[in-house]
Design an enzyme around this catalytic site. Structure first.
Site, PDB file in Angstrom:
ATOM      1  N   CYS A  53      58.413   9.422 100.873  1.00  0.00           N
ATOM      2  CA  CYS A  53      58.526   8.005 101.264  1.00  0.00           C
ATOM      3  C   CYS A  53      59.992   7.675 101.570  1.00  0.00           C
ATOM      4  CB  CYS A  53      57.993   7.091 100.157  1.00  0.00           C
ATOM      5  SG  CYS A  53      56.188   7.007 100.092  1.00  0.00           S
TER       6      CYS A  53
ATOM      7  N   HIS B 122      50.913  16.217 102.889  1.00  0.00           N
ATOM      8  CA  HIS B 122      51.638  16.806 104.023  1.00  0.00           C
ATOM      9  C   HIS B 122      50.948  18.072 104.482  1.00  0.00           C
ATOM     10  CE1 HIS B 122      53.358  18.194 100.189  1.00  0.00           C
ATOM     11  NE2 HIS B 122      53.503  19.381 100.764  1.00  0.00           N
TER      12      HIS B 122
ATOM     13  N   HIS C 175      51.863  21.666 106.148  1.00  0.00           N
ATOM     14  CA  HIS C 175      52.902  22.618 106.544  1.00  0.00           C
ATOM     15  C   HIS C 175      52.469  23.225 107.877  1.00  0.00           C
ATOM     16  CE1 HIS C 175      54.730  23.237 102.379  1.00  0.00           C
ATOM     17  NE2 HIS C 175      53.568  22.692 102.058  1.00  0.00           N
TER      18      HIS C 175
ATOM     19  N   CYS D 253      58.924   8.547  95.358  1.00  0.00           N
ATOM     20  CA  CYS D 253      58.426   9.632  96.208  1.00  0.00           C
ATOM     21  C   CYS D 253      59.482  10.042  97.238  1.00  0.00           C
ATOM     22  CB  CYS D 253      57.141   9.164  96.900  1.00  0.00           C
ATOM     23  SG  CYS D 253      56.562  10.301  98.146  1.00  0.00           S
TER      24      CYS D 253
ATOM     25  N   HIS E 173      51.985   6.210 102.062  1.00  0.00           N
ATOM     26  CA  HIS E 173      51.934   7.090 100.896  1.00  0.00           C
ATOM     27  C   HIS E 173      50.485   7.350 100.500  1.00  0.00           C
ATOM     28  CE1 HIS E 173      53.302   8.995  97.162  1.00  0.00           C
ATOM     29  NE2 HIS E 173      52.210   8.440  96.628  1.00  0.00           N
TER      30      HIS E 173
ATOM     31  N   ASN F  34      48.584  22.046 100.500  1.00  0.00           N
ATOM     32  CA  ASN F  34      48.474  22.398  99.090  1.00  0.00           C
ATOM     33  C   ASN F  34      48.036  21.169  98.312  1.00  0.00           C
ATOM     34  OD1 ASN F  34      49.444  25.027  99.606  1.00  0.00           O
ATOM     35  ND2 ASN F  34      51.568  24.330  99.478  1.00  0.00           N
TER      36      ASN F  34
HETATM   37  P1  AMP Z   1      54.240  21.566  98.600  1.00  0.00           P
HETATM   38  O1  AMP Z   1      54.690  22.621  97.628  1.00  0.00           O
HETATM   39  O2  AMP Z   1      53.032  21.933  99.401  1.00  0.00           O
HETATM   40  O3  AMP Z   1      54.083  20.222  97.915  1.00  0.00           O
HETATM   41  O4  AMP Z   1      55.383  21.454  99.681  1.00  0.00           O
HETATM   42  C1  AMP Z   1      56.529  20.702  99.505  1.00  0.00           C
HETATM   43  C2  AMP Z   1      57.531  21.208 100.509  1.00  0.00           C
HETATM   44  O5  AMP Z   1      58.531  20.229 100.651  1.00  0.00           O
HETATM   45  C3  AMP Z   1      58.211  22.514 100.127  1.00  0.00           C
HETATM   46  O6  AMP Z   1      57.997  23.492 101.138  1.00  0.00           O
HETATM   47  C4  AMP Z   1      59.701  22.123 100.025  1.00  0.00           C
HETATM   48  O7  AMP Z   1      60.558  23.130 100.509  1.00  0.00           O
HETATM   49  C5  AMP Z   1      59.755  20.887 100.874  1.00  0.00           C
HETATM   50  N1  AMP Z   1      60.792  19.916 100.547  1.00  0.00           N
HETATM   51  C6  AMP Z   1      61.105  19.413  99.327  1.00  0.00           C
HETATM   52  N2  AMP Z   1      62.072  18.491  99.421  1.00  0.00           N
HETATM   53  C7  AMP Z   1      62.384  18.400 100.738  1.00  0.00           C
HETATM   54  C8  AMP Z   1      63.303  17.627 101.488  1.00  0.00           C
HETATM   55  N3  AMP Z   1      64.131  16.734 100.898  1.00  0.00           N
HETATM   56  N4  AMP Z   1      63.358  17.805 102.830  1.00  0.00           N
HETATM   57  C9  AMP Z   1      62.550  18.691 103.438  1.00  0.00           C
HETATM   58  N5  AMP Z   1      61.638  19.449 102.789  1.00  0.00           N
HETATM   59  C10 AMP Z   1      61.572  19.311 101.460  1.00  0.00           C
HETATM   60 ZN    ZN Z   2      55.211   8.912  99.365  1.00  0.00          ZN
END
Ligand code: AMP
Ligand code: ZN
Length: 116
Positions: free
Chosen positions: A9, A102, A104, A6, A48, A89
Site C-alpha cells: 500500500c 500480488h 509474480h 502494508c 488492499h 503465494n
Molecule cells: P511473497 O513472498 O509471494 O509474498 O512475495 C513478496 C515479494 O515482494 C518478494 O519476492 C520480495 O522480494 C518482494 N518485496 C518485498 N519488499 C519489496 C519492496 N519494497 N519492493 C519490491 N519488492 C519487494
Molecule cells: Zn496493502
C-alpha cells in the site's frame, strides 16, 4: 493487517520507492527487490486485498483486470514468445511474505518445475 502497515500500500501511495513498469487506475507493476529471474515483476491491485483467500465476489473484475495486466506487462517485457511464469503465494505454506495480494511475473530464462 491494516492498510497503513502494508508495504505494498505504501508503494501504491509512493511512500516507499519502487521501480514501476506499469500503472493504471486499478493496478501497478514494479520490479521485485530480490529478483529470482532476469525478469521478476510484481503486479498488484491498488486496493488492499490481503491474499487470494481474502478476495471476494466484489473483487472479481479487479482480479480479472490484474491478470490481464500481467499479460500486458509480459508482452511489454518481450516474454510472450518464449513464455513466462505467473505465481501467487497464499499463506504460510504458500510462502506468502507480503500480505497484499500480488502476482509474480517471472521470465527471461527457462524455469524449472516443480518449485521448491
Ligand atoms: P511473497 O513472498 O509471494 O509474498 O512475495 C513478496 C515479494 O515482494 C518478494 O519476492 C520480495 O522480494 C518482494 N518485496 C518485498 N519488499 C519489496 C519492496 N519494497 N519492493 C519490491 N519488492 C519487494
Ligand atoms: Zn496493502
Amino acid at each position: 493487517m491494516a492498510t497503513s502497515d502494508c508495504i505494498f500500500c505504501k508503494i501504491v501511495e509512493g511512500e516507499i520507492p519502487s521501480t514501476k513498469v506499469y500503472e493504471d487506475e486499478h493496478a501497478i507493476a514494479f520490479q521485485d527487490l530480490y529478483p529470482a529471474a532476469p525478469v521478476h515483476i510484481l503486479v498488484i491491485p491498488k486496493k488492499h486485498i490481503a491474499s487470494l483467500d481474502a478476495a471476494t465476489k466484489e473483487d472479481q473484475e479487479r482480479l480479472g483486470h490484474l491478470l490481464l495486466t500481467v499479460q500486458r506487462v509480459a508482452r511489454e517485457q518481450g516474454l510472450d514468445q518464449k513464455g513466462y511464469r505467473v505465481v501467487n503465494n497464499m499463506g504460510d505454506d504458500g510462502g506468502q511474505t507480503v500480505h497484499h495480494i500480488h502476482f509474480h511475473l517471472l521470465g527471461g530464462r527457462s524455469l524449472t518445475w516443480p518449485p521448491g
